[in-house]
Write a protein that holds these residues in place. Structure first.
Motif, short mmCIF file in Angstrom:
data_model
loop_
_atom_site.label_atom_id
_atom_site.label_comp_id
_atom_site.label_asym_id
_atom_site.label_seq_id
_atom_site.Cartn_x
_atom_site.Cartn_y
_atom_site.Cartn_z
N LEU A 23 0.80 -1.21 0.00
CA LEU A 23 0.00 0.00 0.00
C LEU A 23 0.84 1.26 0.00
N PRO A 24 1.68 1.47 -0.99
CA PRO A 24 2.39 2.75 -1.00
C PRO A 24 1.39 3.82 -1.37
N GLY A 25 1.60 5.06 -1.05
CA GLY A 25 0.62 6.06 -1.45
C GLY A 25 1.15 7.46 -1.31
N PRO A 26 0.48 8.40 -1.97
CA PRO A 26 0.85 9.80 -1.84
C PRO A 26 0.75 10.18 -0.36
N GLY A 27 1.66 11.00 0.12
CA GLY A 27 1.61 11.38 1.52
C GLY A 27 2.42 10.44 2.39
N TRP A 28 2.90 9.36 1.83
CA TRP A 28 3.73 8.43 2.58
C TRP A 28 5.18 8.69 2.20
N ALA A 29 6.09 8.44 3.12
CA ALA A 29 7.50 8.65 2.82
C ALA A 29 7.91 7.74 1.66
N GLY A 201 -20.53 12.98 14.40
CA GLY A 201 -21.06 13.28 13.08
C GLY A 201 -20.25 12.69 11.95
N THR A 202 -20.74 12.95 10.76
CA THR A 202 -20.08 12.49 9.54
C THR A 202 -18.83 13.32 9.31
N LEU A 203 -17.76 12.64 8.97
CA LEU A 203 -16.48 13.31 8.74
C LEU A 203 -16.08 13.22 7.28
N LEU A 204 -15.55 14.33 6.75
CA LEU A 204 -14.89 14.29 5.45
C LEU A 204 -13.44 13.95 5.81
N THR A 205 -13.11 12.69 5.65
CA THR A 205 -11.92 12.13 6.27
C THR A 205 -10.70 12.15 5.35
N TYR A 206 -9.57 12.62 5.88
CA TYR A 206 -8.33 12.55 5.09
C TYR A 206 -7.21 11.80 5.80
N GLU A 207 -7.48 11.35 7.04
CA GLU A 207 -6.48 10.52 7.73
C GLU A 207 -7.15 9.29 8.34
N MET A 208 -6.44 8.19 8.30
CA MET A 208 -6.93 6.95 8.90
C MET A 208 -5.84 6.44 9.82
N ASN A 209 -6.16 6.23 11.08
CA ASN A 209 -5.15 5.83 12.07
C ASN A 209 -3.93 6.75 12.04
N ASP A 210 -4.19 8.06 11.95
CA ASP A 210 -3.17 9.11 12.02
C ASP A 210 -2.18 9.12 10.87
N ARG A 211 -2.52 8.47 9.78
CA ARG A 211 -1.69 8.53 8.55
C ARG A 211 -2.59 8.98 7.42
N PRO A 212 -2.00 9.58 6.36
CA PRO A 212 -2.85 9.97 5.22
C PRO A 212 -3.64 8.75 4.74
N LEU A 213 -4.87 9.00 4.37
CA LEU A 213 -5.75 7.94 3.89
C LEU A 213 -5.06 7.18 2.75
N PRO A 214 -4.90 5.87 2.87
CA PRO A 214 -4.25 5.15 1.78
C PRO A 214 -5.15 5.05 0.54
N PRO A 215 -4.57 4.93 -0.65
CA PRO A 215 -5.36 4.87 -1.88
C PRO A 215 -6.53 3.90 -1.82
#
Ligand SMILES: Nc1nc2c(c(=O)[nH]1)N[C@H]1C(S)=C(S)[C@@H](COP(=O)(O)O)O[C@H]1N2
Ligand SMILES: [Mo]
Length: 392
Positions: A23-29, A201-215
């Motif tokens: 799972l490499p992704g943008p926002g990851w080192a 409430g509903t979240l517009l989420t960009y992080e999952m478990n404190d890391r950028p949301l994986p692709p």
């Protein structure tokens, strides 16, 4: 019974041969990757779930063991060019960049369990065949989601009179009946606007478990709707529409409803599914396990139905076909819209056994022994049964 036993043994063998996904992704080192250890139902689109024994190792599900459910290939999104549009019954339509979403609104986190309406579908097929991904009981996970409250964005857009529903549309492209459509969902406006301690409430989420949301989980943005079936948490979110009616998207208008025949009239009359049902699943020992006689450690998960304020009151186990039951202990305190892990020990003599688990919620509702079959195999929550063999 024999049929069930053979089926479950087959499935545990397949999980042992699980593939490793990267799972490499943008926002990851650079070079960083998370290995997903899942049983893969299909690679493209990716549909994969963890072995049940892995699932109950921790209350927070690491990415490694978090299921993936997709209807189309992961869309490639350039984060800097990405825009979320907010339109429909609003006085102030918006076009928001990820940068604006991150900096112009409050940043909020919620821990919530995501589960697919098709979780446990393979057990439905034991009654009568059901088409669709043959999920075992691993299409569930608990994560910390961080992003922008949907209510904050809707407030800025200023909702017009007559608005009743909020539609979400992904930028993925699903092949459906010789057409290409986006995956879509909608939720009642009331749910979109609520945000209290008891009802995050509903979240517009960009992080999952404190890391950028994986692709695979929706990079760069997805909705997370605590309490609702996973299908309402739209990944790769590109558009929000405020409307006076539910979304006409296939995944609201037709799929994700309980029907038996599948006639046009039946689909039209059925209401969309929103809250997930009460459930409990035995994860350890694995189905088909060969155990030593004596005390056996048993572990699993339970989930209260996705209505505000509902908790699981008790989880019970039976090894005599449901005649007598013993209570399991919870491993942690209840939290709104989160699963609870449970455990207990039971004594089993030599022979073939079937362990049964069921939960009862705070409203006094107990999981049913059997559930009515439905065409798509959604919301399966009958008593969960695990066959094991005890040797001398
Ligand atoms: N755009 C889009 N969003 C989607 C889907 C999809 O195929 N496309 N699948 C939905 C379903 S059915 C589920 S159960 C959840 C799964 O989320 P996960 O893959 O992060 O576990 O995403 C939902 N959001
Ligand atoms: Mo799902």
């Amino acid at each position: 019974m024999l049929h069930r036993r053979r089926f479950l043994q087959g499935s545990s063998a397949a999980i042992a041969a699980a593939a490793t996904l990267r799972l490499p992704g943008p926002g990851w080192a650079a070079g960083e990757a998370v290995e997903k250890r899942l049983y893969v139902h299909s690679e493209v689109p990716m549909n994969a779930e963890p072995a049940l024994g892995d699932l109950v190792k921790s209350w927070m599900t690491p990415l490694e063991h978090f299921y993936v459910r997709s209807h189309a290939p992961v869309p490639e999104v350039d984060e800097t060019e990405f825009r979320l549009s907010v339109e429909g019954l609003v006085h102030q339509p918006l076009t928001l960049s990820m940068d604006q979403l991150r900096t112009k609104y409050p940043k909020q986190s919620v821990i919530a369990t995501m589960t697919c309406a098709g979780n446990r579908r393979s057990e439905h097929s034991l009654v009568k065949e059901v088409k669709g991904v043959a999920w075992r009981a691993g299409a569930i996970g608990n994560a910390r989601w961080t992003g922008t409250p949907l209510s904050a964005v809707l407030k800025q857009a200023v909702i017009k009179e007559g608005a009743k529903h909020v539609w979400f549309e992904g930028v993925d492209r699903v092949d459906h009946n010789n057409q290409v459509i986006p995956f879509g969902a909608s939720i009642p406006l009331e749910k979109a606007l609520t945000d209290t301690e008891a009802m995050p409430g509903t979240l517009l989420t960009y992080e999952m478990n404190d890391r950028p949301l994986p692709p695979n989980h929706g990079f760069p943005l997805r909705t997370v709707v605590p309490g609702y079936i996973g299908a309402r948490s739209v990944k790769w979110l590109g558009r929000i529409v405020v409307s006076d009616r539910p979304s006409p998207n296939h995944y609201v208008a037709t799929a994700y409803k309980l029907v038996t025949e599948g006639t046009d009239a039946e689909w039209a009359a059925a209401t969309p599914l929103y809250e997930y049902p009460l459930n409990s699943v035995l994860c350890v020992p694995a189905a088909g396990a060969e155990l030593k006689a004596g005390k056996v450690k048993v572990q699993g998960y339970t989930l209260a139905p996705g209505f505000a304020g509902r908790t699981v009151a008790r989880v019970e186990l039976s090894s005599d076909g449901g005649r007598t039951w013993t209570r399991a202990r919870f491993r942690e305190k209840p939290q709104p819209f989160c699963w609870r892990l449970w455990e207990t020990e039971i004594r089993l003599p030599q022979g073939q056994h079937e362990l049964i688990v069921r939960a009862t919620d705070s409203a006094g509702t107990t999981q049913p022994q059997r559930v009515d079959w439905n065409l798509k195999g959604y919301m399966f929550n009958a008593w969960h049964r695990t066959p094991v063999t005890v040797e001398s």
